[in-house]
Motif scaffolding. Structure first.
Motif, PDB file in Angstrom:
ATOM      1  N   ARG A  13       0.823  -1.222   0.000  1.00  0.00           N
ATOM      2  CA  ARG A  13       0.000   0.000   0.000  1.00  0.00           C
ATOM      3  C   ARG A  13       0.849   1.261   0.000  1.00  0.00           C
ATOM      4  NH1 ARG A  13      -3.053   0.890   5.377  1.00  0.00           N
ATOM      5  NH2 ARG A  13      -1.415   0.592   6.899  1.00  0.00           N
ATOM      6  N   VAL A  14       2.055   1.193   0.557  1.00  0.00           N
ATOM      7  CA  VAL A  14       2.976   2.321   0.467  1.00  0.00           C
ATOM      8  C   VAL A  14       3.356   2.540  -0.999  1.00  0.00           C
ATOM      9  CG1 VAL A  14       5.286   3.142   1.079  1.00  0.00           C
ATOM     10  CG2 VAL A  14       3.848   2.086   2.826  1.00  0.00           C
ATOM     11  N   ALA A  15       3.667   1.450  -1.712  1.00  0.00           N
ATOM     12  CA  ALA A  15       4.035   1.555  -3.120  1.00  0.00           C
ATOM     13  C   ALA A  15       2.887   2.101  -3.968  1.00  0.00           C
ATOM     14  CB  ALA A  15       4.485   0.189  -3.643  1.00  0.00           C
ATOM     15  N   MET A  16       1.659   1.702  -3.675  1.00  0.00           N
ATOM     16  CA  MET A  16       0.508   2.215  -4.436  1.00  0.00           C
ATOM     17  C   MET A  16       0.348   3.717  -4.226  1.00  0.00           C
ATOM     18  SD  MET A  16      -2.354  -0.874  -4.335  1.00  0.00           S
ATOM     19  CE  MET A  16      -3.482   0.196  -3.550  1.00  0.00           C
ATOM     20  N   LEU A  17       0.505   4.176  -2.995  1.00  0.00           N
ATOM     21  CA  LEU A  17       0.390   5.604  -2.716  1.00  0.00           C
ATOM     22  C   LEU A  17       1.538   6.372  -3.376  1.00  0.00           C
ATOM     23  CD1 LEU A  17      -1.129   7.870  -1.323  1.00  0.00           C
ATOM     24  CD2 LEU A  17       0.080   7.304   0.787  1.00  0.00           C
ATOM     25  N   HIS A  18       2.730   5.813  -3.336  1.00  0.00           N
ATOM     26  CA  HIS A  18       3.886   6.435  -3.977  1.00  0.00           C
ATOM     27  C   HIS A  18       3.651   6.557  -5.488  1.00  0.00           C
ATOM     28  CE1 HIS A  18       8.194   6.764  -5.229  1.00  0.00           C
ATOM     29  NE2 HIS A  18       8.256   7.481  -4.115  1.00  0.00           N
ATOM     30  N   ALA A  19       3.122   5.513  -6.103  1.00  0.00           N
ATOM     31  CA  ALA A  19       2.865   5.515  -7.545  1.00  0.00           C
ATOM     32  C   ALA A  19       1.826   6.565  -7.943  1.00  0.00           C
ATOM     33  CB  ALA A  19       2.414   4.130  -8.004  1.00  0.00           C
TER      34      ALA A  19
END
Length: 149
Positions: A13-19
């Motif tokens: 979920r961190v990666a999704m928000l970063h993307a």
């Protein structure tokens, strides 16, 4: 909204928000690796069960370097980044960290204004540092804030 300490299982979920906020997003495995390291600290803010902001730092030799910070695009300019940064400063100060460093794109006026408000000062610049997703490269502005008195 209380801050939560991010764990390796938050990497997706961190990666999704970063993307959602960056043209060159990091992979979930990169976040998982960082969140596994004892020298990293990730703080997040959740709202209605979802992650709406996070900050990730690397700690070494009494200093912390902000690697990345992101806020959900629909919630920008609502105070989430300010809350993350203030919480980060507080937690790092409690750990005896003397200084926080970061770099920010020269053309990112909202982020630069946030860092200015929080007491960060410009230390230098790296010309043409940011190139991904841009027609014209932007300089990286190096900033820091001392936490020790």
């Amino acid at each position: 909204m209380p801050l939560v300490v991010l764990r390796p299982d938050d990497a997706g979920r961190v990666a999704m928000l970063h993307a959602a906020g960056f043209p060159d997003p990091w992979r979930p495995s990169a976040f998982r690796d960082l969140l596994t390291e004892s020298t990293s600290l990730g703080l997040g803010i959740e709202q209605h069960g979802g992650l709406v902001g996070f900050v990730l730092v690397q700690i070494a030799a009494g200093e912390a370097d902000i690697l990345t910070i992101a806020t959900a695009p629909e919630l920008k300019r609502t105070g989430i980044a300010t809350q993350l940064m203030q919480g980060l400063v507080s937690r790092l100060g409690e750990r005896g960290i003397a200084r926080i460093t970061l770099d920010v794109a020269e053309d990112n006026a909202p982020a630069r204004a946030l860092y200015d408000r929080l007491g960060f000062a410009e230390d230098g610049r790296r010309p043409n540092y940011y190139t991904t997703g841009r027609d014209i490269p932007a300089a990286a502005i190096l900033m820091s804030r001392n936490l020790s008195v």
